[in-house]
Design an enzyme around this catalytic site. Sequence first.
Site, PDB file in Angstrom:
ATOM      1  N   VAL A 104       1.188  -0.974   0.103  1.00 34.50           N
ATOM      2  CA  VAL A 104       0.076  -0.271   0.198  1.00 34.50           C
ATOM      3  C   VAL A 104       0.524   1.006   0.243  1.00 34.50           C
ATOM      4  O   VAL A 104       0.348   2.529   0.648  1.00 34.50           O
ATOM      5  CB  VAL A 104      -0.632  -0.805   1.222  1.00 34.50           C
ATOM      6  CG1 VAL A 104      -1.814  -1.690   1.396  1.00 34.50           C
ATOM      7  CG2 VAL A 104       0.041  -0.038   2.720  1.00 34.50           C
ATOM      8  N   HIS A 120      -4.587  -4.276  -2.040  1.00 32.36           N
ATOM      9  CA  HIS A 120      -5.452  -3.748  -1.246  1.00 32.36           C
ATOM     10  C   HIS A 120      -5.427  -1.916  -0.986  1.00 32.36           C
ATOM     11  O   HIS A 120      -5.267  -2.032  -0.108  1.00 32.36           O
ATOM     12  CB  HIS A 120      -4.062  -4.197  -0.145  1.00 32.36           C
ATOM     13  CG  HIS A 120      -4.232  -5.955   0.240  1.00 32.36           C
ATOM     14  ND1 HIS A 120      -2.981  -6.651   0.959  1.00 32.36           N
ATOM     15  CD2 HIS A 120      -5.373  -6.833  -0.292  1.00 32.36           C
ATOM     16  CE1 HIS A 120      -3.702  -8.080   0.845  1.00 32.36           C
ATOM     17  NE2 HIS A 120      -5.260  -7.948   0.115  1.00 32.36           N
ATOM     18  N   CYS A 128     -12.497  10.541   1.881  1.00 29.48           N
ATOM     19  CA  CYS A 128     -13.573  10.364   2.798  1.00 29.48           C
ATOM     20  C   CYS A 128     -14.425   9.846   3.318  1.00 29.48           C
ATOM     21  O   CYS A 128     -15.336   8.924   1.875  1.00 29.48           O
ATOM     22  CB  CYS A 128     -14.005  12.210   1.745  1.00 29.48           C
ATOM     23  SG  CYS A 128     -15.608  12.441   3.026  1.00 29.48           S
ATOM     24  N   CYS A 149     -12.023  16.180   5.344  1.00 29.45           N
ATOM     25  CA  CYS A 149     -12.316  16.627   4.510  1.00 29.45           C
ATOM     26  C   CYS A 149     -13.009  18.161   4.502  1.00 29.45           C
ATOM     27  O   CYS A 149     -13.307  18.393   5.097  1.00 29.45           O
ATOM     28  CB  CYS A 149     -13.850  15.736   4.213  1.00 29.45           C
ATOM     29  SG  CYS A 149     -13.955  16.137   2.180  1.00 29.45           S
ATOM     30  N   GLY A 188       9.213 -11.696  -1.786  1.00 33.24           N
ATOM     31  CA  GLY A 188       8.509 -11.059  -1.041  1.00 33.24           C
ATOM     32  C   GLY A 188       7.076 -10.702  -0.466  1.00 33.24           C
ATOM     33  O   GLY A 188       6.836 -10.298   0.084  1.00 33.24           O
ATOM     34  N   SER A 190       4.823 -13.973   2.265  1.00 35.31           N
ATOM     35  CA  SER A 190       4.255 -15.071   2.586  1.00 35.31           C
ATOM     36  C   SER A 190       3.482 -15.575   2.089  1.00 35.31           C
ATOM     37  O   SER A 190       3.089 -17.190   2.497  1.00 35.31           O
ATOM     38  CB  SER A 190       4.386 -15.096   4.407  1.00 35.31           C
ATOM     39  OG  SER A 190       3.007 -14.202   4.421  1.00 35.31           O
ATOM     40  N   ASN A 214      12.981 -15.160  -2.377  1.00 36.37           N
ATOM     41  CA  ASN A 214      12.285 -14.082  -0.269  1.00 36.37           C
ATOM     42  C   ASN A 214      13.081 -15.081   0.004  1.00 36.37           C
ATOM     43  O   ASN A 214      13.752 -15.912  -0.422  1.00 36.37           O
ATOM     44  CB  ASN A 214      10.546 -15.143  -0.314  1.00 36.37           C
ATOM     45  CG  ASN A 214      10.438 -14.271   0.797  1.00 36.37           C
ATOM     46  OD1 ASN A 214      11.503 -14.644   2.065  1.00 36.37           O
ATOM     47  ND2 ASN A 214       9.165 -14.500   0.767  1.00 36.37           N
ATOM     48  N   GLU A 216      13.309 -16.451   3.060  1.00 36.49           N
ATOM     49  CA  GLU A 216      12.758 -17.452   3.476  1.00 36.49           C
ATOM     50  C   GLU A 216      11.560 -18.212   2.511  1.00 36.49           C
ATOM     51  O   GLU A 216      10.414 -18.130   2.081  1.00 36.49           O
ATOM     52  CB  GLU A 216      12.003 -17.854   4.304  1.00 36.49           C
ATOM     53  CG  GLU A 216      13.008 -16.985   5.294  1.00 36.49           C
ATOM     54  CD  GLU A 216      12.262 -16.125   7.000  1.00 36.49           C
ATOM     55  OE1 GLU A 216      10.698 -16.369   7.539  1.00 36.49           O
ATOM     56  OE2 GLU A 216      12.395 -15.395   7.358  1.00 36.49           O
TER      57      GLU A 216
HETATM   58  P1  NAD Z   1       4.211 -10.678   4.512  1.00 31.68           P
HETATM   59  O1  NAD Z   1       4.282  -9.572   5.859  1.00 31.68           O
HETATM   60  O2  NAD Z   1       3.371 -11.603   5.722  1.00 31.68           O
HETATM   61  O3  NAD Z   1       5.543 -11.554   4.723  1.00 31.68           O
HETATM   62  C1  NAD Z   1       6.792 -10.315   3.995  1.00 31.68           C
HETATM   63  C2  NAD Z   1       7.471 -11.534   3.396  1.00 31.68           C
HETATM   64  O4  NAD Z   1       9.072 -10.900   2.851  1.00 31.68           O
HETATM   65  C3  NAD Z   1       8.239 -12.668   4.090  1.00 31.68           C
HETATM   66  O5  NAD Z   1       7.727 -13.989   3.568  1.00 31.68           O
HETATM   67  C4  NAD Z   1       9.430 -12.584   4.219  1.00 31.68           C
HETATM   68  O6  NAD Z   1      10.250 -13.878   4.618  1.00 31.68           O
HETATM   69  C5  NAD Z   1      10.085 -11.816   3.190  1.00 31.68           C
HETATM   70  N1  NAD Z   1      10.815 -11.184   3.038  1.00 31.68           N
HETATM   71  C6  NAD Z   1      11.854 -10.456   3.372  1.00 31.68           C
HETATM   72  N2  NAD Z   1      12.809  -9.922   3.524  1.00 31.68           N
HETATM   73  C7  NAD Z   1      12.908  -9.811   2.445  1.00 31.68           C
HETATM   74  C8  NAD Z   1      13.775  -9.109   1.594  1.00 31.68           C
HETATM   75  N3  NAD Z   1      14.567  -8.538   1.648  1.00 31.68           N
HETATM   76  N4  NAD Z   1      12.997  -9.270  -0.380  1.00 31.68           N
HETATM   77  C9  NAD Z   1      12.386 -10.169  -0.178  1.00 31.68           C
HETATM   78  N5  NAD Z   1      11.168 -10.710   0.648  1.00 31.68           N
HETATM   79  C10 NAD Z   1      11.829 -10.513   1.882  1.00 31.68           C
HETATM   80  O7  NAD Z   1       3.885  -9.728   3.599  1.00 31.68           O
HETATM   81  P2  NAD Z   1       2.531  -9.967   2.281  1.00 31.68           P
HETATM   82  O8  NAD Z   1       2.784 -11.701   1.966  1.00 31.68           O
HETATM   83  O9  NAD Z   1       2.842  -8.953   1.388  1.00 31.68           O
HETATM   84  O10 NAD Z   1       1.024  -9.530   3.552  1.00 31.68           O
HETATM   85  C11 NAD Z   1       1.197  -8.890   4.152  1.00 31.68           C
HETATM   86  C12 NAD Z   1      -0.115  -7.504   3.937  1.00 31.68           C
HETATM   87  O11 NAD Z   1       0.500  -6.654   4.313  1.00 31.68           O
HETATM   88  C13 NAD Z   1      -0.609  -6.986   2.695  1.00 31.68           C
HETATM   89  O12 NAD Z   1      -1.471  -7.601   2.979  1.00 31.68           O
HETATM   90  C14 NAD Z   1       0.116  -5.343   2.535  1.00 31.68           C
HETATM   91  O13 NAD Z   1      -0.911  -5.316   2.344  1.00 31.68           O
HETATM   92  C15 NAD Z   1       0.143  -5.435   4.020  1.00 31.68           C
HETATM   93  N6  NAD Z   1       1.564  -4.396   4.135  1.00 31.68           N
HETATM   94  C16 NAD Z   1       1.637  -3.767   3.054  1.00 31.68           C
HETATM   95  C17 NAD Z   1       2.849  -2.823   3.793  1.00 31.68           C
HETATM   96  C18 NAD Z   1       3.526  -2.201   2.435  1.00 31.68           C
HETATM   97  O14 NAD Z   1       2.581  -1.200   1.278  1.00 31.68           O
HETATM   98  N7  NAD Z   1       5.101  -2.054   2.948  1.00 31.68           N
HETATM   99  C19 NAD Z   1       3.660  -3.663   4.552  1.00 31.68           C
HETATM  100  C20 NAD Z   1       3.318  -3.882   5.426  1.00 31.68           C
HETATM  101  C21 NAD Z   1       2.112  -4.742   5.361  1.00 31.68           C
HETATM  102 ZN    ZN Z   2     -15.942  15.040   2.096  1.00 29.85          ZN
END
Ligand code: NAD
Ligand code: ZN
Length: 247
Positions: A104, A120, A128, A149, A188, A190, A214, A216
């Site tokens: 996001v 998402h 608003c 707003c 990146g 999970s 990834n 992991e």
């Molecule tokens: P998650 O937090 O569940 O998983 C993160 C994944 O990234 C893990 O599998 C981890 O092993 C991997 N990872 C760690 N370091 C890394 C690197 N350097 N390079 C590549 N991969 C790496 O994330 P998700 O699966 O996106 O689910 C989380 C939800 O949270 C999403 O729906 C998202 O909307 C939201 N979110 C978004 C942000 C953002 O916009 N940056 C931040 C936090 C959460």
């Molecule tokens: Zn408004």
Amino acid sequence: MDDLIQQAVEDLAAAGKVTALTGAGISIESGIPPFRGKGGLWERFDPMEVAHIDALVRDPAKVWNILVKEMKEIVDTAEPNDGHKGLARLEEMGKLETVITQNVDGLHQAAGNTDVIEFHGTFAWQRCMDCSRKYETRDVDISKIPPCCICGGILRPDAVFFGEMIPQDALWRSRQIASDCDLMLVIGTSATVQPAALMPVIAKESGAKVVEINPERTPLTDQISDYLIMGGAGDIMNRIVAALEKL
Ligand code: NAD
Ligand code: ZN
């Protein structure tokens, strides 16, 4: 690992339509914490307290103070890293069409990708709650919480909270693209948040190669992915792009 990078380069070169599915992991190197795991936001907050639509409706000021203010600070200043830039470079090379992201943070667009499906929604914009007018988050004045707003309605992130539906057009297009691609890069994520985690399954069932990047293993690794390139998104994308450029 070098062998797998070489394999990915060959697979990318051979593929017609390539798409990417990204998650919070690709933005970690930009200083944005993920939700789960070490350093994740959920170590500090209960998601149902702060990221559920009921919490937002019940007490918007609380959700702003605990979650949105901090996300605004992060998103206002974060810059794309080599992972995002690598995907933008793939698009420039004509190798990548669409990025489906769960993030996001708006960083894929900032890096230069032009077709980004925000599964998402986004924290880069506020909406608003009364009239749906949109404001860029970095222009929103937060001296008063929650910010409002011009119509007096309360502003909320233009993002999907727990308990809300995925935007129908994002879901519909993502499924379409997943079933139509020859190769999906899964970077990146999970792969535990549905229905986003279904996209690689749809791609696989439709005959595409699924290549994970990834540090992991994930639930996709054994059953869906053709292979996992273990490492951080920035380093791996740099190596893949550099090798593709030499072809
Ligand atoms: P998650 O937090 O569940 O998983 C993160 C994944 O990234 C893990 O599998 C981890 O092993 C991997 N990872 C760690 N370091 C890394 C690197 N350097 N390079 C590549 N991969 C790496 O994330 P998700 O699966 O996106 O689910 C989380 C939800 O949270 C999403 O729906 C998202 O909307 C939201 N979110 C978004 C942000 C953002 O916009 N940056 C931040 C936090 C959460
Ligand atoms: Zn408004």
